[in-house]
Design a protein around this motif. Structure first.
Motif, PDB file in Angstrom:
ATOM      1  N   PRO A 161      54.905  42.124  29.138  1.00  0.00           N
ATOM      2  CA  PRO A 161      53.569  42.732  29.004  1.00  0.00           C
ATOM      3  C   PRO A 161      52.474  41.938  29.708  1.00  0.00           C
ATOM      4  N   VAL A 162      52.645  40.627  29.808  1.00  0.00           N
ATOM      5  CA  VAL A 162      51.649  39.799  30.501  1.00  0.00           C
ATOM      6  C   VAL A 162      51.617  40.177  31.986  1.00  0.00           C
ATOM      7  N   VAL A 163      52.804  40.305  32.583  1.00  0.00           N
ATOM      8  CA  VAL A 163      52.893  40.700  33.995  1.00  0.00           C
ATOM      9  C   VAL A 163      52.314  42.095  34.185  1.00  0.00           C
ATOM     10  N   ALA A 164      52.697  43.029  33.304  1.00  0.00           N
ATOM     11  CA  ALA A 164      52.225  44.405  33.422  1.00  0.00           C
ATOM     12  C   ALA A 164      50.711  44.498  33.246  1.00  0.00           C
ATOM     13  N   THR A 165      50.169  43.724  32.316  1.00  0.00           N
ATOM     14  CA  THR A 165      48.725  43.733  32.089  1.00  0.00           C
ATOM     15  C   THR A 165      47.976  43.193  33.293  1.00  0.00           C
ATOM     16  N   PHE A 166      48.469  42.107  33.872  1.00  0.00           N
ATOM     17  CA  PHE A 166      47.846  41.531  35.063  1.00  0.00           C
ATOM     18  C   PHE A 166      47.822  42.539  36.199  1.00  0.00           C
ATOM     19  N   LEU A 167      48.954  43.195  36.444  1.00  0.00           N
ATOM     20  CA  LEU A 167      49.032  44.170  37.538  1.00  0.00           C
ATOM     21  C   LEU A 167      48.180  45.401  37.241  1.00  0.00           C
ATOM     22  N   GLY A 168      48.129  45.807  35.972  1.00  0.00           N
ATOM     23  CA  GLY A 168      47.323  46.962  35.608  1.00  0.00           C
ATOM     24  C   GLY A 168      45.844  46.736  35.860  1.00  0.00           C
ATOM     25  N   ILE A 169      45.384  45.518  35.559  1.00  0.00           N
ATOM     26  CA  ILE A 169      43.971  45.185  35.763  1.00  0.00           C
ATOM     27  C   ILE A 169      43.659  44.989  37.238  1.00  0.00           C
ATOM     28  N   VAL A 170      44.491  44.206  37.928  1.00  0.00           N
ATOM     29  CA  VAL A 170      44.203  43.823  39.319  1.00  0.00           C
ATOM     30  C   VAL A 170      44.457  44.967  40.294  1.00  0.00           C
ATOM     31  N   VAL A 171      45.572  45.690  40.120  1.00  0.00           N
ATOM     32  CA  VAL A 171      45.957  46.716  41.102  1.00  0.00           C
ATOM     33  C   VAL A 171      45.416  48.100  40.729  1.00  0.00           C
ATOM     34  N   LEU A 172      45.519  48.464  39.451  1.00  0.00           N
ATOM     35  CA  LEU A 172      45.139  49.810  39.034  1.00  0.00           C
ATOM     36  C   LEU A 172      43.713  49.890  38.487  1.00  0.00           C
ATOM     37  N   GLY A 173      43.085  48.746  38.272  1.00  0.00           N
ATOM     38  CA  GLY A 173      41.724  48.742  37.757  1.00  0.00           C
ATOM     39  C   GLY A 173      41.604  49.176  36.315  1.00  0.00           C
ATOM     40  N   GLU A 174      42.656  48.994  35.530  1.00  0.00           N
ATOM     41  CA  GLU A 174      42.635  49.373  34.118  1.00  0.00           C
ATOM     42  C   GLU A 174      41.877  48.338  33.290  1.00  0.00           C
ATOM     43  N   LYS A 175      41.478  48.747  32.097  1.00  0.00           N
ATOM     44  CA  LYS A 175      40.746  47.872  31.190  1.00  0.00           C
ATOM     45  C   LYS A 175      41.630  47.495  30.001  1.00  0.00           C
ATOM     46  N   LEU A 176      41.424  46.284  29.514  1.00  0.00           N
ATOM     47  CA  LEU A 176      42.167  45.798  28.355  1.00  0.00           C
ATOM     48  C   LEU A 176      41.203  45.658  27.179  1.00  0.00           C
ATOM     49  N   ALA A 177      41.413  46.446  26.118  1.00  0.00           N
ATOM     50  CA  ALA A 177      40.539  46.416  24.952  1.00  0.00           C
ATOM     51  C   ALA A 177      40.886  45.235  24.054  1.00  0.00           C
ATOM     52  N   TRP A 178      39.903  44.767  23.310  1.00  0.00           N
ATOM     53  CA  TRP A 178      40.128  43.603  22.439  1.00  0.00           C
ATOM     54  C   TRP A 178      41.194  43.871  21.394  1.00  0.00           C
TER      55      TRP A 178
END
Length: 312
Positions: free
Chosen positions: A260-277
């Motif tokens: 999930p750490v890898v997926a979250t990093f790629l989601g934010i950097v490549v797809l521009g997704e947001k991570l909620a608290w």
């Protein structure tokens, strides 16, 4: 040499490879969905995965010996490990972010512990494991922001949790049906993924025709599916079992926390997704539940033929 004595260089590269391959799967699925239907994404990844694994077992002269009973057992496991869930995950990602999908995917060990308790009575469930299941369920509620009724992702969450439940059932069935199969992990994986491709082919053909240019050599969506198959649905299996062999199952299972750490990093950097608290808070609670649910009352011989599902 025991797993505890294994040097980092003997298993860490494979561990990182598995983490990267399964973590990137959620990114590749999001890209593939731009022009392909969920069933086509699923079929494409197992098709390229099967081609890669078959080539691997042929080159290494590790071709499995097929019998009707073995193929039947593998087919049942394949349906739950790399058939149904590989359709449900892209279907879920049509409604939720790749980040949330990867975090929910980390609940797989919770489902495995639950179905092992239900289907394999000989494996005694400890109080710590039961506590882990309860904590994990609480973590899922936090992860999804259950109190945010107006925009609660019901459909996406249901599809994703259905996929992880299938992984739990499939992992449990693999213990029951494949415990006496002597083929290597690569050979078993090649059978599993090939059978999955055959099972998914009719559904992929029945889906709407992909957008024009989807199958062209310069199609980003097509190459995303190729990457899904070659990395996350073939080599990652082999790498995972190398880690199990060299460093032990406990170390290998810790990939659950890294994907999930890898997926979250790629989601934010490549797809521009947001991570909620609350997604971060829920993930921490889920990981705590997973850690407890995976604890064993005592060491028992590792049964190699337990097939692991793709992390995505």
């Amino acid at each position: 040499m025991t797993p505890a004595d294994a040097p980092l260089r003997a298993w860490l590269p494979y561990f990182l490879g598995v983490s990267a391959a399964w973590g990137a799967s959620f990114l590749f699925i999001s890209i593939a969905l731009r022009t392909f239907a969920p069933t086509q994404v699923a079929f494409g990844r197992v098709l390229f995965g099967a081609i890669t694994l078959i080539a691997l077992v042929v080159i290494t002269r590790n071709v499995p010996r097929l019998t009707w009973s073995k193929v039947g057992a593998v087919a049942v496991v394949a349906a739950f490990m790399s058939g149904i869930p590989l359709v449900l995950i892209p279907a879920a990602q049509q409604h939720i972010s790749s980040i949330l999908a990867s975090l929910l995917n980390a609940t797989t060990p919770l489902w495995t512990a639950l179905f092992v308790a239900l289907l394999i009575p000989a494996e005694r469930v400890t109080r710590a494991q039961l506590t882990g299941l309860v904590i994990g369920a609480l973590g899922i509620a936090i992860l999804l922001g259950a109190w945010r009724v107006a925009d609660f992702p019901v459909l996406g969450a249901a599809l994703m949790l259905g996929a992880t439940a299938c992984y739990g059932i499939g992992s449990t069935l693999s213990r029951l049906l494949l415990s006496r199969v002597q083929d290597s992990p690569a050979a078993l994986s090649s059978m599993q993924i090939t059978v999955s491709a055959l099972l998914l082919a009719p559904f992929a053909l029945a889906a709407p025709t992909p957008e024009p240019g989807s199958l062209a050599l310069n199609s980003v969506s097509l190459w995303a599916i190729v990457a899904l198959g070659v990395t996350g649905t073939s080599f990652a299996y082999v790498w995972f079992w190398k880690v199990v062999k060299v460093a032990g199952a406990t170390t290998a299972s810790s990939v659950t926390y890294v994907v999930p750490v890898v997926a979250t990093f790629l989601g934010i950097v490549v797809l521009g997704e947001k991570l909620a608290w609350y997604e971060v808070a829920g993930a921490v609670v889920v990981f705590a539940g997973v850690w407890l649910a995976q604890r064993k009352p005592k060491a028992r011989p590792e049964a190699m033929p337990e097939l692991k599902g793709s992390a995505a």
